[in-house]
Design an enzyme around this catalytic site. Structure first.
Site, PDB file in Angstrom:
ATOM      1  N   SER A 278       0.838  -1.188   0.000  1.00 59.49           N
ATOM      2  CA  SER A 278       0.000   0.000   0.000  1.00 59.49           C
ATOM      3  C   SER A 278       0.880   1.248   0.000  1.00 59.49           C
ATOM      4  O   SER A 278       2.111   1.158   0.152  1.00 59.49           O
ATOM      5  CB  SER A 278      -0.885   0.009   1.249  1.00 59.49           C
TER       6      SER A 278
ATOM      7  N   ASP B  83      -0.973  -1.682  -4.166  1.00 63.13           N
ATOM      8  CA  ASP B  83      -2.342  -1.858  -3.683  1.00 63.13           C
ATOM      9  C   ASP B  83      -2.996  -0.497  -3.464  1.00 63.13           C
ATOM     10  O   ASP B  83      -2.399   0.411  -2.876  1.00 63.13           O
ATOM     11  CB  ASP B  83      -2.303  -2.651  -2.370  1.00 63.13           C
TER      12      ASP B  83
END
Length: 359
Positions: free
Chosen positions: A50, A83
């Site tokens: 992320s 992500d």
């Protein structure tokens, strides 16, 4: 085997009827656990990060940890995936840092908390696809917002997640829109909203069709039989890990995740990528709490980090086996980003989407 495009792994999974867990990573121990499990089960690997993970670990540290995994396990194909990219800039920076796949999450605006319009989602996703495909990088899009059908609320993942309360229409992917979205954007994979959410507190009870809309996946797959579907927020929140955490001082209340058997139903209906983070965090937390509690005089971090690798490895190996991933790494032939760029340029993946029509 070098890093490979996500599309290569998902195509093989579709051809052979299995799914691939995509594990979020932040540090060395997590990557070691995943790779040990993959080597044990002969499974292809999706390592995803992320924006928060990239900031926490540092761009170059994270990149070289993943490259170390490639060098250490040369026979395992690995996709490096961004992500929940919140905008084109995030996706493009990931590509510059060697990611072979990016997610453009246009379901939310660039602030990563405000639900966007359908038109905005199409526009930003298509812009990322054009650039990414030019260099052979795969793209995942998202349609619908991840959140609970029980409460209408969502949970943030590293700061990414909507605020407030949304309606069922916003929390479920519309099949008609899904067909149009894939046609307009050309994404390689589509994340669908079906009532799952980030974090450990997904459901207050064992999920049924009212709060986990697996039938929506089946309908989307019927209309988009050639599109790879993605389930986000798909940790199963194992009860034994919760019990272990609480036994050693944790305070996690009763909660339920996505049952493995429901994920297996999704795999039968076109789900090829299954995002898992919370289960790995729970495994690490359980191991660390147990190790610190049982040997309070220890001060060497390796004392609790080594068990965390072991506990997380067990979770990852189980998912590889449960999803049918095991035994497939050695069957996949590496294809470079340049080769994929040539395929995209030739329009090999640009054929019109075929919509399944019931007779």
């Amino acid at each position: 085997m070098a890093l490979v495009p996500l599309r290569l792994l998902l195509d093989h999974a579709a051809e052979n009827g299995y799914g691939i867990p995509a594990y979020n990573v932040n540090n060395m121990e997590q990557i070691q656990a995943i790779m040990q499990a993959a080597a044990e089960t002969d499974s292809p690997v999706i390592l995803q990060a992320s924006r928060g993970a990239r900031k926490y670990a540092g761009e170059y540290f994270l990149k070289h940890l993943i490259l170390a995994a490639v060098e250490t396990y040369p026979n395992i194909p690995i996709a490096m995936h961004q992500d929940h990219g919140n905008g084109p800039a995030t996706c493009f920076s990931a590509i510059r840092h060697g990611f072979t796949s990016v997610m453009m999450d246009g379901s939310l605006k660039e602030d990563a908390k405000t639900p966007s319009s359908y038109e905005y989602n199409v526009e930003v996703t298509r812009s990322v696809v054009e650039v990414a495909h030019a260099v052979g990088v795969s793209v995942e899009g998202e349609l619908g917002c991840l959140g609970s059908l029980e409460t209408g609320k969502g949970d943030k993942e590293d700061g990414h997640g909507f605020e407030g309360t949304l309606s069922h229409d916003q929390l479920l992917t519309d099949p008609d829109e899904a067909v149009d979205f894939v046609n307009q954007t050309g994404v390689d994979a589509l994340a669908v909203a079906i009532g799952t959410s980030h974090g450990a507190y997904k459901f207050s009870r064992k999920p049924t069709g009212e709060i986990l809309a697996m039938d929506r996946i089946a309908e989307i797959h019927r209309r988009l039989p050639n599109t790879h579907l993605v389930m986000h927020g798909s940790s199963s929140v194992p009860e034994d890990l919760l019990e272990l955490i609480n036994q050693y001082g944790g305070e996690i209340p009763e909660t339920y995740g996505v049952p493995v058997e429901e994920i297996q139903k999704g795999i039968k209906n076109g789900v090829r990528k299954v995002n898992i983070d919370t289960d790995c965090r729970l495994a690490i937390t359980a191991a660390v709490r147990e190790a610190l509690f049982t040997a309070p005089a220890e001060f060497d971090p390796r004392h609790f980090l080594k068990p965390s690798i072991k506990y997380m490895q067990k979770v990852c190996a189980d998912r590889y086996n449960q999803f049918g991933t095991a035994g497939n790494a050695s069957k996949i032939k590496a294809v470079s980003l340049d080769e994929f760029a040539a395929k995209y340029a030739k329009g090999i993946y640009a054929a019109p989407v075929r919509v399944a029509v019931s007779v």
